[in-house]
Design a protein around this motif. Structure first.
Motif, PDB file in Angstrom:
ATOM      1  N   ILE A  78      -0.766   5.529  11.200  1.00  0.00           N
ATOM      2  CA  ILE A  78      -2.056   4.932  10.841  1.00  0.00           C
ATOM      3  C   ILE A  78      -1.840   3.888   9.746  1.00  0.00           C
ATOM      4  CG2 ILE A  78      -4.389   5.389  10.003  1.00  0.00           C
ATOM      5  CD1 ILE A  78      -3.847   6.803  12.618  1.00  0.00           C
ATOM      6  N   PRO A  79      -2.252   2.632   9.927  1.00  0.00           N
ATOM      7  CA  PRO A  79      -2.073   1.635   8.861  1.00  0.00           C
ATOM      8  C   PRO A  79      -2.902   1.987   7.625  1.00  0.00           C
ATOM      9  CG  PRO A  79      -2.583   0.583  10.975  1.00  0.00           C
ATOM     10  CD  PRO A  79      -2.850   2.039  11.143  1.00  0.00           C
ATOM     11  N   ASP A 127      -8.198  11.001   4.390  1.00  0.00           N
ATOM     12  CA  ASP A 127      -8.742   9.881   5.167  1.00  0.00           C
ATOM     13  C   ASP A 127      -7.832   9.532   6.336  1.00  0.00           C
ATOM     14  OD1 ASP A 127     -10.889   9.733   3.413  1.00  0.00           O
ATOM     15  OD2 ASP A 127      -9.899   8.268   2.117  1.00  0.00           O
ATOM     16  N   GLU A 128      -6.527   9.572   6.106  1.00  0.00           N
ATOM     17  CA  GLU A 128      -5.587   9.268   7.188  1.00  0.00           C
ATOM     18  C   GLU A 128      -5.659  10.326   8.293  1.00  0.00           C
ATOM     19  OE1 GLU A 128      -1.906   6.880   5.412  1.00  0.00           O
ATOM     20  OE2 GLU A 128      -2.135   8.833   4.456  1.00  0.00           O
ATOM     21  N   LEU A 129      -5.756  11.593   7.902  1.00  0.00           N
ATOM     22  CA  LEU A 129      -5.853  12.656   8.900  1.00  0.00           C
ATOM     23  C   LEU A 129      -7.167  12.577   9.665  1.00  0.00           C
ATOM     24  CD1 LEU A 129      -4.344  15.660   6.909  1.00  0.00           C
ATOM     25  CD2 LEU A 129      -3.225  14.286   8.668  1.00  0.00           C
ATOM     26  N   ALA A 130      -8.244  12.149   8.999  1.00  0.00           N
ATOM     27  CA  ALA A 130      -9.517  11.978   9.689  1.00  0.00           C
ATOM     28  C   ALA A 130      -9.412  10.899  10.766  1.00  0.00           C
ATOM     29  CB  ALA A 130     -10.610  11.628   8.685  1.00  0.00           C
ATOM     30  N   GLN A 131      -8.703   9.817  10.460  1.00  0.00           N
ATOM     31  CA  GLN A 131      -8.495   8.771  11.464  1.00  0.00           C
ATOM     32  C   GLN A 131      -7.666   9.302  12.634  1.00  0.00           C
ATOM     33  OE1 GLN A 131      -7.554   4.682   9.961  1.00  0.00           O
ATOM     34  NE2 GLN A 131      -7.599   5.669   7.970  1.00  0.00           N
ATOM     35  N   ALA A 148       0.855  -1.191   0.000  1.00  0.00           N
ATOM     36  CA  ALA A 148       0.000   0.000   0.000  1.00  0.00           C
ATOM     37  C   ALA A 148       0.892   1.243   0.000  1.00  0.00           C
ATOM     38  CB  ALA A 148      -0.930   0.010   1.213  1.00  0.00           C
ATOM     39  N   LEU A 149       0.293   2.379  -0.309  1.00  0.00           N
ATOM     40  CA  LEU A 149       0.964   3.670  -0.206  1.00  0.00           C
ATOM     41  C   LEU A 149       0.303   4.496   0.886  1.00  0.00           C
ATOM     42  CD1 LEU A 149       1.436   4.634  -3.978  1.00  0.00           C
ATOM     43  CD2 LEU A 149       3.112   3.612  -2.417  1.00  0.00           C
ATOM     44  N   SER A 150       1.083   5.358   1.518  1.00  0.00           N
ATOM     45  CA  SER A 150       0.562   6.183   2.609  1.00  0.00           C
ATOM     46  C   SER A 150       1.137   7.592   2.524  1.00  0.00           C
ATOM     47  CB  SER A 150       0.926   5.572   3.970  1.00  0.00           C
ATOM     48  OG  SER A 150       0.615   6.474   5.014  1.00  0.00           O
ATOM     49  N   THR A 166      -4.304   3.474  -3.103  1.00  0.00           N
ATOM     50  CA  THR A 166      -4.962   4.756  -3.363  1.00  0.00           C
ATOM     51  C   THR A 166      -5.333   5.466  -2.066  1.00  0.00           C
ATOM     52  OG1 THR A 166      -7.107   3.636  -3.578  1.00  0.00           O
ATOM     53  CG2 THR A 166      -5.845   4.002  -5.598  1.00  0.00           C
ATOM     54  N   THR A 167      -4.631   5.187  -0.999  1.00  0.00           N
ATOM     55  CA  THR A 167      -4.895   5.838   0.288  1.00  0.00           C
ATOM     56  C   THR A 167      -4.793   7.360   0.137  1.00  0.00           C
ATOM     57  OG1 THR A 167      -3.887   3.945   1.395  1.00  0.00           O
ATOM     58  CG2 THR A 167      -4.232   5.912   2.712  1.00  0.00           C
ATOM     59  N   ARG A 168      -5.749   8.070   0.727  1.00  0.00           N
ATOM     60  CA  ARG A 168      -5.780   9.531   0.647  1.00  0.00           C
ATOM     61  C   ARG A 168      -5.346  10.145   1.973  1.00  0.00           C
ATOM     62  NH1 ARG A 168     -10.503  12.547  -0.866  1.00  0.00           N
ATOM     63  NH2 ARG A 168     -11.388  11.615   1.029  1.00  0.00           N
TER      64      ARG A 168
END
Length: 313
Positions: free
Chosen positions: A76-77, A87-91, A17-19, A82-84
């Protein structure tokens, strides 16, 4: 030592995955270390100016750049290619103060630098951290994201090829200090932490473009291993002057960049030239027998032939 314990279905479900968040963390740590080293470049000086006026950001980055245990809310895993970042900041923002301060305390326990931790008493500490990473992304990562993504995608394609031919043991080989510790365990660290039980959601492997640095992202039952990509951004090779004189500087740069199979669009962003320019150079190199193109799905990946390797050497 710390082991990643693999359940019966873990390897079958493992993937890449990409982050954007992990890439931003890597970039901020790199710049923070430049500041500490006393020879900061332009971006590190911009970061230093920001931290001088923002005690929260200064304290957070001092901690994450000097600990062997990252606070969970900055790691955050990710889930896919296509990780955005949104979405990561929301988590990250969703983490409550009690949980956030508990993981900060754990990070402090494994930190090798001291300093004031008054910043950690801020209400909404994880939300404030998300604001720091949002700015770090906008200032230091997003402007160069296409080139960074190209480096990471090349690493993933390389390891996916090794995985298909030889299995996970070989695909993971060469990632930092990772070692297989038996048929169902991977040694992640020589530090003594609790073992990490990876189940049927698998282990997610996430490259970043920094030279060094690997860490685990933990949100059980989800686990991700972040590692430095092969051919990190700062290590994109420069063509030797002799070859540049022989075949032209543009074609020499393309040849040097093909240490791993790469698409024309990836080469364009890596080298900072137009796709048309790259395509022209590849056509000439292909006609000369120095490179060959191989289709994979919708993409064509170019790689050096034996002649191309000889020219590169």
């Amino acid at each position: 030592m710390t082991l990643i314990r693999l359940g019966p279905d873990a390897l079958r479900a493992s993937r890449f995955a990409l982050s954007p968040l992990a890439e931003t963390l890597s970039r901020l740590i790199t710049l923070r270390c430049e500041i500490d080293g006393g020879r900061p470049g332009p971006q590190a000086r911009a970061l230093a100016d920001w931290l001088d006026g923002d005690p929260f950001a200064a304290g957070l980055l001092r901690l994450v750049s000097a600990t062997k245990f990252l606070p969970d809310f900055v790691a955050i895993p990710p889930s896919s290619m296509t990780t955005r970042i949104d979405d990561e900041l929301a988590q990250m923002r969703a983490v409550g103060d009690i949980a956030a301060r508990a993981t900060i305390a754990e990070a402090r326990r494994f930190a090798w630098k001291s300093g004031s931790f008054a910043w950690a008493d801020t209400d909404g500490v994880a939300a404030c951290a998300a604001a720091v990473f949002a700015r770090g992304w906008q200032w230091f990562t997003e402007p160069d994201w296409p080139r960074r993504r190209a480096v990471m995608e090349r690493d993933i394609r390389h390891r996916a090829g090794v995985l298909a031919a030889h299995g996970w043991r070989q695909a993971i080989s060469g990632i930092g200090k990772i070692r297989w510790a038996g048929p169902d365990a991977i040694q992640f660290s020589t530090q003594t932490h609790a073992d990490l039980p990876v189940g049927d959601q698998g282990l997610v492997l996430v490259p970043h473009t920094g030279i060094t640095g690997q860490w685990m992202c933990e949100a059980p039952p989800r686990f991700a291993l972040v590692y430095p990509a092969r051919g990190a951004l700062e290590q994109v090779p420069v063509a030797a002057e002799g070859i540049a004189r022989l075949i032209g500087e543009g074609r020499a740069r393309v040849l040097a960049a093909l240490a791993d199979p790469t698409t024309p669009s990836q080469l364009a962003v890596l080298l900072g030239v137009s796709l048309g320019t790259v395509s022209g150079h590849l056509a000439t190199l292909r006609d000369a027998g120095a490179v060959v193109g191989r289709r994979s799905g919708r993409a064509v990946y170019y790689e050096r032939t034996a002649l191309g390797d000889a020219l590169s050497r």
